[in-house]
Design a protein around this motif. Structure first.
Motif, PDB file in Angstrom:
ATOM      1  N   GLN A  97     -16.843 -40.453  43.955  1.00 32.66           N
ATOM      2  CA  GLN A  97     -16.127 -40.458  42.663  1.00 32.66           C
ATOM      3  C   GLN A  97     -16.652 -41.605  41.811  1.00 32.66           C
ATOM      4  O   GLN A  97     -16.448 -42.752  42.159  1.00 32.66           O
ATOM      5  N   PRO A  98     -17.269 -41.294  40.694  1.00 32.80           N
ATOM      6  CA  PRO A  98     -17.720 -42.371  39.814  1.00 32.80           C
ATOM      7  C   PRO A  98     -16.532 -42.947  39.039  1.00 32.80           C
ATOM      8  O   PRO A  98     -15.430 -42.399  39.077  1.00 32.80           O
ATOM      9  N   ALA A  99     -16.794 -44.025  38.327  1.00 31.70           N
ATOM     10  CA  ALA A  99     -15.765 -44.561  37.436  1.00 31.70           C
ATOM     11  C   ALA A  99     -15.553 -43.570  36.295  1.00 31.70           C
ATOM     12  O   ALA A  99     -16.476 -42.849  35.911  1.00 31.70           O
ATOM     13  N   PRO A 100     -14.336 -43.511  35.739  1.00 37.73           N
ATOM     14  CA  PRO A 100     -14.098 -42.654  34.575  1.00 37.73           C
ATOM     15  C   PRO A 100     -15.120 -42.914  33.466  1.00 37.73           C
ATOM     16  O   PRO A 100     -15.503 -44.060  33.227  1.00 37.73           O
ATOM     17  N   GLY A 154     -16.548 -50.404  47.387  1.00 44.38           N
ATOM     18  CA  GLY A 154     -15.556 -49.981  46.398  1.00 44.38           C
ATOM     19  C   GLY A 154     -15.613 -48.523  45.998  1.00 44.38           C
ATOM     20  O   GLY A 154     -14.934 -48.107  45.056  1.00 44.38           O
ATOM     21  N   TRP A 155     -16.423 -47.731  46.704  1.00 49.49           N
ATOM     22  CA  TRP A 155     -16.542 -46.311  46.338  1.00 49.49           C
ATOM     23  C   TRP A 155     -15.721 -45.450  47.282  1.00 49.49           C
ATOM     24  O   TRP A 155     -15.584 -45.752  48.465  1.00 49.49           O
ATOM     25  N   ASP A 156     -15.219 -44.366  46.761  1.00 49.13           N
ATOM     26  CA  ASP A 156     -14.424 -43.433  47.551  1.00 49.13           C
ATOM     27  C   ASP A 156     -15.005 -42.030  47.365  1.00 49.13           C
ATOM     28  O   ASP A 156     -15.728 -41.770  46.392  1.00 49.13           O
ATOM     29  N   LEU A 184     -10.078 -43.482  29.907  1.00 42.12           N
ATOM     30  CA  LEU A 184     -10.560 -44.082  31.152  1.00 42.12           C
ATOM     31  C   LEU A 184      -9.393 -44.557  32.011  1.00 42.12           C
ATOM     32  O   LEU A 184      -9.382 -44.387  33.233  1.00 42.12           O
ATOM     33  N   ASN A 185      -8.408 -45.136  31.355  1.00 40.48           N
ATOM     34  CA  ASN A 185      -7.256 -45.675  32.079  1.00 40.48           C
ATOM     35  C   ASN A 185      -6.347 -44.562  32.613  1.00 40.48           C
ATOM     36  O   ASN A 185      -5.905 -44.601  33.766  1.00 40.48           O
ATOM     37  N   HIS A 188      -7.971 -42.895  35.492  1.00 32.90           N
ATOM     38  CA  HIS A 188      -7.890 -43.748  36.677  1.00 32.90           C
ATOM     39  C   HIS A 188      -6.500 -43.689  37.306  1.00 32.90           C
ATOM     40  O   HIS A 188      -6.353 -43.538  38.529  1.00 32.90           O
ATOM     41  N   LEU A 191      -5.844 -40.023  38.925  1.00 31.61           N
ATOM     42  CA  LEU A 191      -6.577 -39.725  40.157  1.00 31.61           C
ATOM     43  C   LEU A 191      -6.207 -40.678  41.283  1.00 31.61           C
ATOM     44  O   LEU A 191      -6.233 -40.307  42.456  1.00 31.61           O
ATOM     45  N   THR A 192      -5.835 -41.895  40.921  1.00 27.01           N
ATOM     46  CA  THR A 192      -5.388 -42.826  41.951  1.00 27.01           C
ATOM     47  C   THR A 192      -4.070 -42.338  42.539  1.00 27.01           C
ATOM     48  O   THR A 192      -3.863 -42.353  43.754  1.00 27.01           O
ATOM     49  N   THR A 195      -4.654 -39.462  44.952  1.00 23.60           N
ATOM     50  CA  THR A 195      -5.748 -39.694  45.903  1.00 23.60           C
ATOM     51  C   THR A 195      -5.567 -38.939  47.213  1.00 23.60           C
ATOM     52  O   THR A 195      -6.513 -38.376  47.765  1.00 23.60           O
ATOM     53  N   HIS A 199      -8.324 -36.124  48.931  1.00 19.56           N
ATOM     54  CA  HIS A 199      -8.990 -36.235  50.229  1.00 19.56           C
ATOM     55  C   HIS A 199      -8.550 -35.197  51.249  1.00 19.56           C
ATOM     56  O   HIS A 199      -9.244 -34.977  52.240  1.00 19.56           O
ATOM     57  N   ARG A 200      -7.370 -34.605  51.015  1.00 14.96           N
ATOM     58  CA  ARG A 200      -6.846 -33.663  52.012  1.00 14.96           C
ATOM     59  C   ARG A 200      -6.475 -32.336  51.353  1.00 14.96           C
ATOM     60  O   ARG A 200      -5.447 -32.256  50.684  1.00 14.96           O
TER      61      ARG A 200
END
Lengths: 409, 358
Positions: A97-100, A154-156, A184-185, A188, A191-192, A195, A199-200
Motif C-alpha cells: 500500500q503506497p501513501a495516499p 513502515g510498509w504494509d 490524503l488525510n 489515510h 484505510l487505517t 485495516t 488483510h483478511r
C-alpha cells in the motif's frame, strides 16, 4: 543454466520487437535489470512471456501464498509451463500500500528497491489499477522475510480478493487548488480504520474506495469505486473580477462565449456588460468553468464531500457508475471524519451482511432496490439521488405514509 | 531451514503521505491559488503565499524495475529535493520551485528515454492491466498492446494539441481492469468456455461456479461418470465470469479471443456527467507482438477526434454532437447489428424519438 552463462538471456524474438519505438520499453527495462542482477526469475518470466506471444495464451495459475496472520496481499502465481521455463516456476506478487496520492521520498523508494532486489525479481509495477505498488516475482519461501523487512520500514500489504482493497486518492491539497477536502488525510483515516478488512478477506466481494478532491475526479472514483468520495462545495463559485477581465482581454470574447458560457451544462453562465455572470443557484458544480479559468474562478468556500456508491467494472452486469448517496457532508475536523468513517461502516456492514457471494455494492443495490438499501443502510432519502422522479406508478407506499402531510393546501 | 521469525507484524495500513511531500507542498498544503501549464508536460502551481511549484510529468514503462526506479530517485534527488509521485495513469511527476531545474530535468528525462508530456489536452499514458506477464486469466497481453499503441500516439503525448484530454486504457479480459476511457481496447471472448471434464470436479466449487453465470447458462451434469458442469451455449454471452471461478472452464483461445475498441468513456463530471464507453469495433485478431490493426484504428479515431471536435469536447461529447452515424462515417468503422445492445439495460439505448441525422 549453463556454467558461466548466468547473465545470458535466451532468445525472445517476439518480445525483442517491443524494444524499438519511442515509448519507454518494459522489455528493455527487464533485460537491463536481468543483466545487472543476473536474477534468473526475470529470464524465466521473459521466456514464458515470449512463449505467450507465440501461442497467444497465458500460463499463470493462482494458488495460496501469504504472510503470517494475513489472508490477502500476496498474489500467487505458479507457471503452468514450468517444465519449459523452470526459472519462473514461482512468480508471486507482493502488493504494497503506497501513501495516499502515490507520493514518495527517494529514500523510501530506494529502501523498497533494495529489499525487493534482495528477495524478489526486482521487477516493480507502478502502479496496479487499484493503487498498489506491485512487486512482481518472488518465490513463496521468501515472501515472509521480504514482508517483514518492508513492514519494518513502515510498509504494509494491500488488499486482494473479497476484502477492502487498497484505495487511491488524487494529489489533493498537497498541490491542487481545486481540492475541496483533504483527500490524503481522509484516505489515510479510512484505510487505517478498515485495516483488518484489508488483510483478511471476510466480505462478499471486493470493496473499493477512491478519494478525489473535486468533481474532475482524477482517481476515476465514480466509475471504479464502491465508495467514491468526491470533494464539492456549497455556495457561490469564488470569482476574482480582475482576473476575469484579464482572461477576457487575453482570450477574446469569442473564446469566452464558445468555451465557457455555452459549455456550462445548466446554462448558469451569461454574458452581461462584457463580463460573465454566474447564476449559482443553477450551478451543478461540474468544474468546467473553473478548469478553463483557473486564475479567475475557484470552488466556493463551504467545502465538503459527496459520497457516490456502487461503481464497478464491466463484469458481469455491465459497467456501473456510482450513484449519489450523500450529496454533502463535511470532513474537515477529526470529529467529522470519524462520523464519516462510521457512516461508511454502516453501509459496508449492511452490504456485507446481506449481499450474495461475488456481489459488488452496486449490484446489491440494484437487486434489493434502492428503498430497501436506504432503509437497511439507514440513509436519508434525497432528491439528489435521482436525475428525475420515477416515471411509472408501480410501488406500494407505506400504509401510514401520508404524502400530503408536508404540503400546504 | 529458514531462521526463526523474530519480527511481529505491525498492521500499519497505508503510510501517512505527509512525510513524502515536497517541502513546498507541505508549506502550502491546502493553500494553493491557481495553476497554469507553461509548456506540455509541465504544471505551474502558485500558492496564496506567492510560492511557485513546477511539476514535470513523464511517461514510464509502467512495468518498471528497481534500476528504473532508482534512476527516478536520482533525478528526484538532483532536481526535486528527494520527492516524486505517480499519477493514476502511470506517469511519474517531479516537483521543484526552480525553472532552471525544470529545463535540466526535462533534458535528463528525455536523454533517459522518458517523454515529458501527458498534461492538458494531450493523449496521456495508457491505464492498463497485467496481461500475459502476470495475470491468471488474461486473454491477451496488456503491456505489449499499451507499448504498441503509445509508440504510435507518442507525438500526441508530448504536445497539447487535442481538443481536450484523451485517456486510453487496455484490458486483457472482460473484467476491464483498465477502466473506462475515451478509447479503450478490451479483449472480447467470442466462444463459450471449453470445459475440461476430467479435472473440473476436483478443482472447482461447482455451486458457486453455477451462481457466477449472469445468464444462468451453467448446469450440473455428469460426464464419463464424473460430476461436472455444462454450458447451454445458446444462452452463453461469453463474459468469462465462470473462468475466474473455475479454471477448468477455459474461455481464452488463441484465435477466438479477439480485441474490441470502445470509445466515449468519461470519468470527470466536467460539463457532462460521467459516461460509459461504447463498442465501435470488435473481432480484431490477436497479432502479437504489435497488434497493428489495433494501433491503426486507435490512431484513426484519434485523428478524426482531433480534426472534428471543438475545444474542450471530450471524445464522447464530440460524438454526442455529431451523432454516432457521422462518427462511424468519419472513422471508416462499421456499425453492425451486434452493437445494438441486447443486455440488461438495452432499452435505455434505443432511439425513442424521430431524431435522426440524414
Amino acid at each position: 543454466m549453463a556454467d558461466g552463462n548466468e547473465f545470458q538471456l535466451n532468445p525472445t524474438p517476439l518480445l525483442d520487437d517491443l524494444e524499438s519505438g519511442p515509448w519507454p520499453s518494459f522489455i528493455k527495462g527487464f533485460k537491463e535489470q536481468f543483466k545487472k542482477t543476473g536474477n534468473t526469475m526475470i529470464r524465466g518470466a521473459l521466456d514464458q512471456l515470449n512463449y505467450s506471444y507465440q501461442t497467444k495464451m497465458g500460463y499463470w495459475k493462482g494458488g495460496v501464498v501469504g504472510v503470517h496472520g494475513y489472508g490477502a496481499g500476496i498474489i500467487s502465481r505458479y507457471s503452468m509451463v514450468s517444465d519449459l521455463f523452470p526459472e519462473a516456476k514461482e512468480f508471486h506478487t507482493v502488493r504494497i500500500q503506497p501513501a495516499p496520492g502515490l507520493h514518495y521520498s527517494s529514500k523510501s523508494l530506494r529502501e523498497i528497491c533494495d529489499i525487493w532486489e534482495k528477495y524478489g525479481s526486482g521487477l516493480i509495477n507502478c502502479h496496479g489499477q487499484s493503487g498498489n505498488l506491485q512487486l512482481i516475482g518472488i518465490e513463496a519461501d521468501k515472501v515472509q522475510a521480504a514482508f517483514d523487512e518492508f513492514n519494518q520500514k513502515g510498509w504494509d500489504l494491500g488488499g486482494a480478493g473479497a476484502c477492502v482493497r487498497t484505495a487511491a486518492s488524487c494529489v489533493g491539497p498537497a498541490r491542487c487548488e481545486m481540492s475541496c477536502y483533504d483527500t490524503l488525510n481522509v484516505h489515510h483515516k479510512m484505510l487505517t480504520y478498515f485495516t483488518d478488512l484489508v488483510h483478511r478477506p471476510a466480505l462478499p466481494y471486493k470493496a473499493k474506495f477512491k478519494f478525489s478532491g473535486c468533481p474532475n475526479d482524477c482517481t476515476n472514483a465514480i466509475q471504479r469505486a464502491d465508495y467514491a468520495v468526491i470533494g464539492t462545495w456549497k455556495g457561490d463559485i469564488q470569482v476574482d473580477e480582475a482576473e476575469v477581465k484579464a482572461f477576457i482581454d487575453s482570450k477574446g470574447m469569442d473564446y469566452v462565449v464558445n468555451n465557457v458560457v455555452t459549455r456550462c451544462p445548466t446554462n448558469a453562465i451569461t454574458m452581461e456588460s462584457g463580463s460573465i455572470k454566474i447564476n449559482n443557484d443553477d450551478c451543478v458544480r461540474c468544474m468546467h468553468c473553473i478548469n478553463v479559468m483557473t486564475k479567475a474562478l475557484s470552488p466556493g468556500k463551504e467545502r465538503g464531500v459527496s459520497l457516490l456508491c456502487g461503481g464497478k467494472g464491466i463484469l458481469k452486469v455491465g459497467n456501473m457508475l456510482g450513484a449519489m448517496m450523500i450529496p454533502f457532508i463535511k470532513v474537515d475536523t477529526e470529529e467529522e471524519q470519524e462520523a464519516f468513517v462510521e457512516l461508511i461502516e454502516q453501509i459496508l456492514d449492511f452490504w456485507a451482511d446481506n449481499a450474495l457471494d461475488h456481489e459488488r455494492l452496486g449490484e446489491f443495490i440494484e437487486r434489493i432496490g434502492m428503498h430497501a438499501f436506504l432503509e437497511g443502510a439507514e440513509l436519508d432519502t434525497s432528491i439528489d439521488m435521482v436525475t428525475h422522479p420515477r416515471d411509472n406508478p408501480y410501488f406500494k407506499a407505506g400504509y401510514d405514509h401520508d404524502p400530503l402531510k408536508e404540503i400546504s393546501l | 531451514m529458514a531462521a526463526e521469525r523474530t519480527w511481529t507484524t505491525i498492521e500499519s495500513g497505508p503510510p501517512n503521505a505527509w512525510d513524502f511531500l515536497h517541502p513546498v507542498c507541505q508549506k502550502n498544503y491546502g493553500k494553493w491559488k491557481y495553476h497554469e501549464r507553461p509548456r506540455p508536460g509541465v504544471l505551474k502551481h502558485v500558492a496564496e503565499s506567492g510560492d511557485v511549484l513546477y511539476t514535470v510529468r513523464a511517461g514510464t514503462e509502467r512495468q518498471d524495475t528497481a534500476t528504473i526506479i532508482r534512476r527516478f530517485c536520482d533525478l528526484a534527488d538532483k532536481y526535486a529535493d528527494g520527492f516524486l509521485r505517480w499519477t493514476v495513469r502511470n506517469n511519474v511527476e517531479f516537483m521543484t520551485p526552480s525553472w532552471d531545474n525544470v529545463e535540466a530535468l526535462i533534458k535528463d528525462l528525455n536523454d533517459l528515454g522518458h517523454p515529458v508530456g501527458g498534461t492538458g489536452p494531450s493523449v496521456s499514458a495508457i491505464a492498463h492491466t497485467q496481461g500475459w506477464l502476470h495475470c491468471d486469466i488474461p486473454a491477451t497481453d496488456a503491456s505489449g498492446v499499451a507499448k504498441s499503441i503509445m509508440d504510435i500516439v507518442y507525438d500526441e503525448y508530448i504536445v497539447e494539441e487535442m481538443p481536450n484530454r484523451v485517456k486510453l486504457s487496455t484490458s486483457c479480459c472482460e473484467i476491464n481492469c483498465g477502466g473506462q476511457a475515451d478509447i479503450a481496447v478490451i479483449i472480447q471472448h467470442t466462444r463459450p468456455p471449453r470445459i475440461n471434464h476430467d479435472i473440473l470436479s476436483g478443482i472447482c466449487e461447482m455451486p458457486s461456479t453455477v451462481a457466477r453465470c449472469p445468464v444462468a447458462a451453467i448446469r450440473p451434469t455428469t460426464v464419463n461418470g464424473k460430476p461436472s458442469l455444462m454450458v447451454v451455449e445458446e444462452k452463453c454471452i461469453c463474459c468469462g465470469a465462470c473462468f475466474g471461478a473455475c479454471p477448468a472452464m477455459e474461455i481464452n483461445h488463441p484465435d477466438y479471443s479477439k480485441l474490441a475498441i470502445w470509445v466515449g468513456g468519461k470519468n470527470s463530471n466536467a460539463r457532462t456527467a460521467p459516461a460509459n464507453m461504447k463498442l465501435v469495433c470488435h473481432g480484431i485478431p490477436q497479432e502479437p507482438p504489435r497488434w497493428p490493426a489495433v494501433g491503426t484504428l486507435v490512431k484513426r479515431i484519434l485523428d478524426a477526434y482531433k480534426d472534428g471536435a471543438r475545444d474542450w469536447e471530450r471524445m464522447g461529447e464530440w460524438i454526442d454532437r455529431i451523432g454516432w452515424k457521422r462518427f462511424f462515417e468519419t472513422t471508416g468503422l462499421k456499425f453492425d447489428t451486434y452493437m445494438i445492445d441486447t443486455y440488461r439495460h438495452a432499452r435505455t439505448s434505443f432511439n425513442t424519438s424521430t431524431h435522426v441525422r440524414f
